[in-house]
Scaffold this motif. Structure first.
Motif, mmCIF file in Angstrom:
data_model
loop_
_atom_site.group_PDB
_atom_site.id
_atom_site.type_symbol
_atom_site.label_atom_id
_atom_site.label_comp_id
_atom_site.label_asym_id
_atom_site.label_seq_id
_atom_site.Cartn_x
_atom_site.Cartn_y
_atom_site.Cartn_z
ATOM 1 N N TRP A 163 6.869 20.741 -16.288
ATOM 2 C CA TRP A 163 7.396 19.478 -15.764
ATOM 3 C C TRP A 163 6.514 18.948 -14.628
ATOM 4 C CZ3 TRP A 163 11.848 19.064 -11.802
ATOM 5 C CH2 TRP A 163 12.199 17.731 -11.624
ATOM 6 N N LEU A 164 6.195 19.827 -13.692
ATOM 7 C CA LEU A 164 5.388 19.397 -12.551
ATOM 8 C C LEU A 164 3.964 19.055 -12.987
ATOM 9 C CD1 LEU A 164 6.570 21.953 -9.837
ATOM 10 C CD2 LEU A 164 7.311 19.589 -10.156
ATOM 11 N N ARG A 165 3.422 19.809 -13.946
ATOM 12 C CA ARG A 165 2.070 19.525 -14.422
ATOM 13 C C ARG A 165 1.990 18.134 -15.042
ATOM 14 N NH1 ARG A 165 1.773 23.085 -18.102
ATOM 15 N NH2 ARG A 165 1.183 24.798 -16.721
ATOM 16 N N ALA A 166 3.007 17.778 -15.813
ATOM 17 C CA ALA A 166 3.017 16.457 -16.448
ATOM 18 C C ALA A 166 3.105 15.349 -15.407
ATOM 19 C CB ALA A 166 4.189 16.359 -17.418
ATOM 20 N N ALA A 167 3.935 15.546 -14.392
ATOM 21 C CA ALA A 167 4.064 14.537 -13.335
ATOM 22 C C ALA A 167 2.760 14.388 -12.562
ATOM 23 C CB ALA A 167 5.197 14.925 -12.393
ATOM 24 N N GLY A 168 2.104 15.491 -12.275
ATOM 25 C CA GLY A 168 0.840 15.434 -11.556
ATOM 26 C C GLY A 168 -0.260 14.758 -12.340
ATOM 27 N N ALA A 169 -0.326 15.045 -13.633
ATOM 28 C CA ALA A 169 -1.358 14.448 -14.480
ATOM 29 C C ALA A 169 -1.186 12.937 -14.575
ATOM 30 C CB ALA A 169 -1.322 15.082 -15.870
ATOM 31 N N ARG A 170 0.053 12.482 -14.733
ATOM 32 C CA ARG A 170 0.304 11.035 -14.808
ATOM 33 C C ARG A 170 -0.126 10.336 -13.526
ATOM 34 N NH1 ARG A 170 5.229 12.770 -17.126
ATOM 35 N NH2 ARG A 170 6.296 12.420 -15.138
ATOM 36 N N PHE A 171 0.187 10.937 -12.402
ATOM 37 C CA PHE A 171 -0.147 10.332 -11.116
ATOM 38 C C PHE A 171 -1.660 10.273 -10.917
ATOM 39 C CE2 PHE A 171 -0.704 10.445 -6.472
ATOM 40 C CZ PHE A 171 0.082 9.365 -6.105
ATOM 41 N N ALA A 172 -2.350 11.354 -11.258
ATOM 42 C CA ALA A 172 -3.807 11.412 -11.058
ATOM 43 C C ALA A 172 -4.532 10.382 -11.906
ATOM 44 C CB ALA A 172 -4.317 12.818 -11.376
ATOM 45 N N GLN A 173 -3.946 10.010 -13.040
ATOM 46 C CA GLN A 173 -4.585 9.036 -13.923
ATOM 47 C C GLN A 173 -4.511 7.618 -13.383
ATOM 48 O OE1 GLN A 173 -2.688 9.549 -17.725
ATOM 49 N NE2 GLN A 173 -3.823 11.421 -18.220
ATOM 50 N N ARG A 174 -3.513 7.310 -12.573
ATOM 51 C CA ARG A 174 -3.313 5.918 -12.177
ATOM 52 C C ARG A 174 -3.450 5.654 -10.680
ATOM 53 N NH1 ARG A 174 1.853 4.398 -10.416
ATOM 54 N NH2 ARG A 174 3.368 6.089 -10.255
ATOM 55 N N PHE A 175 -3.736 6.676 -9.889
ATOM 56 C CA PHE A 175 -3.822 6.486 -8.445
ATOM 57 C C PHE A 175 -5.179 6.939 -7.936
ATOM 58 C CE2 PHE A 175 -1.250 5.960 -4.525
ATOM 59 C CZ PHE A 175 -0.337 5.014 -5.000
ATOM 60 N N SER A 176 -5.672 6.226 -6.913
ATOM 61 C CA SER A 176 -6.931 6.636 -6.290
ATOM 62 C C SER A 176 -6.636 7.468 -5.048
ATOM 63 C CB SER A 176 -7.754 5.410 -5.895
ATOM 64 O OG SER A 176 -7.161 4.739 -4.793
ATOM 65 N N ALA A 177 -7.582 8.326 -4.683
ATOM 66 C CA ALA A 177 -7.415 9.144 -3.481
ATOM 67 C C ALA A 177 -7.290 8.268 -2.245
ATOM 68 C CB ALA A 177 -8.587 10.109 -3.333
ATOM 69 N N GLU A 178 -8.106 7.210 -2.168
ATOM 70 C CA GLU A 178 -8.091 6.354 -0.987
ATOM 71 C C GLU A 178 -6.723 5.717 -0.799
ATOM 72 O OE1 GLU A 178 -10.374 6.358 -3.348
ATOM 73 O OE2 GLU A 178 -12.073 7.217 -2.218
ATOM 74 N N ARG A 179 -6.153 5.259 -1.897
ATOM 75 C CA ARG A 179 -4.848 4.610 -1.808
ATOM 76 C C ARG A 179 -3.765 5.612 -1.426
ATOM 77 N NH1 ARG A 179 -3.506 -0.250 -2.837
ATOM 78 N NH2 ARG A 179 -1.343 -0.826 -3.227
ATOM 79 N N PHE A 180 -3.785 6.769 -2.043
ATOM 80 C CA PHE A 180 -2.787 7.785 -1.717
ATOM 81 C C PHE A 180 -2.871 8.195 -0.257
ATOM 82 C CE2 PHE A 180 -1.870 12.281 -1.030
ATOM 83 C CZ PHE A 180 -0.511 12.291 -1.305
ATOM 84 N N LEU A 181 -4.063 8.491 0.216
ATOM 85 C CA LEU A 181 -4.229 8.949 1.598
ATOM 86 C C LEU A 181 -3.761 7.895 2.596
ATOM 87 C CD1 LEU A 181 -7.726 10.675 1.293
ATOM 88 C CD2 LEU A 181 -5.517 11.814 1.592
ATOM 89 N N ALA A 182 -4.114 6.632 2.342
ATOM 90 C CA ALA A 182 -3.754 5.556 3.270
ATOM 91 C C ALA A 182 -2.244 5.346 3.329
ATOM 92 C CB ALA A 182 -4.454 4.266 2.864
ATOM 93 N N LEU A 183 -1.592 5.304 2.166
ATOM 94 C CA LEU A 183 -0.169 4.997 2.153
ATOM 95 C C LEU A 183 0.680 6.197 2.574
ATOM 96 C CD1 LEU A 183 -0.007 2.759 -1.033
ATOM 97 C CD2 LEU A 183 0.087 2.052 1.373
ATOM 98 N N SER A 184 0.257 7.399 2.225
ATOM 99 C CA SER A 184 0.953 8.591 2.691
ATOM 100 C C SER A 184 0.919 8.650 4.218
ATOM 101 C CB SER A 184 0.308 9.841 2.089
ATOM 102 O OG SER A 184 0.833 11.016 2.666
ATOM 103 N N GLU A 185 -0.234 8.386 4.796
ATOM 104 C CA GLU A 185 -0.361 8.379 6.259
ATOM 105 C C GLU A 185 0.469 7.260 6.881
ATOM 106 O OE1 GLU A 185 -4.139 9.081 9.016
ATOM 107 O OE2 GLU A 185 -4.132 7.069 8.127
ATOM 108 N N SER A 186 0.532 6.113 6.206
ATOM 109 C CA SER A 186 1.303 4.983 6.720
ATOM 110 C C SER A 186 2.780 5.341 6.859
ATOM 111 C CB SER A 186 1.134 3.772 5.807
ATOM 112 O OG SER A 186 1.741 2.626 6.361
ATOM 113 N N ILE A 187 3.309 6.114 5.918
ATOM 114 C CA ILE A 187 4.693 6.569 6.027
ATOM 115 C C ILE A 187 4.888 7.351 7.319
ATOM 116 C CG2 ILE A 187 6.441 8.094 5.026
ATOM 117 C CD1 ILE A 187 5.274 7.477 2.283
ATOM 118 N N ASP A 188 3.961 8.245 7.605
ATOM 119 C CA ASP A 188 4.110 9.127 8.759
ATOM 120 C C ASP A 188 3.885 8.407 10.086
ATOM 121 O OD1 ASP A 188 4.633 11.089 6.934
ATOM 122 O OD2 ASP A 188 2.641 11.982 6.991
ATOM 123 N N LEU A 189 3.165 7.291 10.062
ATOM 124 C CA LEU A 189 2.949 6.497 11.276
ATOM 125 C C LEU A 189 4.099 5.538 11.558
ATOM 126 C CD1 LEU A 189 -0.828 5.578 10.802
ATOM 127 C CD2 LEU A 189 0.117 7.133 12.527
#
Length: 342
Positions: free
Chosen positions: A245-271
């Motif tokens: 289950w987790l492998r499938a969720a991770g694979a889907r996310f990796a196909q459609r998201f960029s590292a730059e976008r993930f890092l920026a928005l994840s950090e924005s939540i914490d700020l």
């Protein structure tokens, strides 16, 4: 606060960090890109920022701003060929009914959108971008803002910074600050992505970060029900039911998201940080009993501290933080009530 805005039709040459996003199709909602000028929190000086947006619904209908989590885009409804991430709630005949209401949504900004000197993107920046977009579209005020997860955080920032532009706020699974335990887990996720990127396998990093996120997004009951199969010994080691289950969720996310976008928005939540007393707009808060990302205690604290009347509704669900996606009937009923009251 003064904004300068310039609109143009949607373009195909989007920045690389947004290249995964689908374009609008016709017929369907109005889509576009608008230059909005404001001063980002984590950069010096005002700058023009391109905002990508979608507007769906009848001319003259009440305007409802709708924003989701960091993985959501501007396509909220099924009003165009792309499909919408919240079509079970927003659309023709939905709790947010696009037969009589207009739904406005943007693609989240990231730090790169704000210029090379921007250290981060804040929830305040997203809020100011939406306010500038309202100016560009000739909209003085939105009837309501409905936000879920990160979208709720931005909604709180919008209500605090632009109260005169908003009739009602509905904040779902989002509080005035990020919980410290959630910050710690997201920090590990970002470190995983940075490590993988440094070693030439960014997709693997995004995959693992998403798998870790899923263990916080969903509740204990769902894991217990979904993953009760016995482990199987395969290829020299035991494989557990949770892995597939987790492998499938991770694979889907990796196909459609960029590292730059993930890092920026994840950090924005914490700020993110909003003083509850600064929110002086009538507010409906919705939380989930099994949410481990935004504990109910944080929503209670927010409700007690808000500078305007606020109601808090708690939905019992096995789906944890993802209840806003997985419980459309219960969420929709509360949305109908909140929007009709207003």
């Amino acid at each position: 606060m003064t904004f300068h805005a310039e609109s143009r039709p949607a373009a195909s040459d989007l920045p690389a960090c947004a290249a995964f996003m689908p374009a609008c199709s016709e017929p369907g909602p109005r889509c576009g890109e608008t230059l909005v000028t404001f001063e980002p929190r984590h950069a010096r000086g005002a700058r023009a920022v391109r905002v990508r947006w979608s507007l769906h619904g009848p001319a003259g209908g009440a305007l409802v701003i709708v924003q989701g989590g960091i993985s959501a885009d501007r396509h909220v409804t099924d009003g165009d060929a792309v499909g919408g991430w919240w079509s079970a709630v927003a659309g023709d005949g939905g709790a947010i009914d696009t037969r009589r209401q207009r739904v406005l949504s943007i693609d989240w900004l990231v730090a790169a959108d704000l210029g090379p000197d921007a250290l981060a993107v804040g929830s305040e920046d997203q809020a100011d971008a939406i306010a500038g977009l309202l100016d560009a579209l000739g909209e003085r005020r939105a009837s309501a803002y409905v936000g879920a997860s990160y979208g709720a955080m931005v909604g709180l920032a919008f209500a605090a910074r632009h109260p005169q532009r908003l009739g009602r706020l509905v904040a779902i699974a989002g509080a005035h600050r990020a919980h410290p335990l959630s910050v710690a887990i997201r920090n590990i996720q970002r470190e995983v992505v940075r490590f993988a990127r440094a070693h030439g396998d960014t997709a693997r990093g995004l995959d693992l970060a998403r798998r870790l996120a899923m263990t916080t997004y969903r509740g204990e009951r769902e894991f217990a029900e979904r993953c009760d199969a016995a482990p199987a010994f395969v290829d020299g080691r035991y494989r557990f039911a949770e892995e597939g289950w987790l492998r499938a969720a991770g694979a889907r996310f990796a196909q459609r998201f960029s590292a730059e976008r993930f890092l920026a928005l994840s950090e924005s939540i914490d700020l993110h940080a909003v003083a509850p007393r600064d929110v002086r707009v009538p507010t409906t808060l919705i939380g989930f009993s099994s949410d481990r990302v935004v504990p109910l205690a944080d929503l209670c604290e927010l409700q007690l501290g808000l500078g305007a009347a606020a109601a808090l509704h708690v939905i019992d669900t096995r789906y944890g933080h993802d209840g806003f996606l997985k419980e459309p009937a219960q969420v929709g009923a509360l949305l109908r009530e909140a929007l009709l009251e207003h």
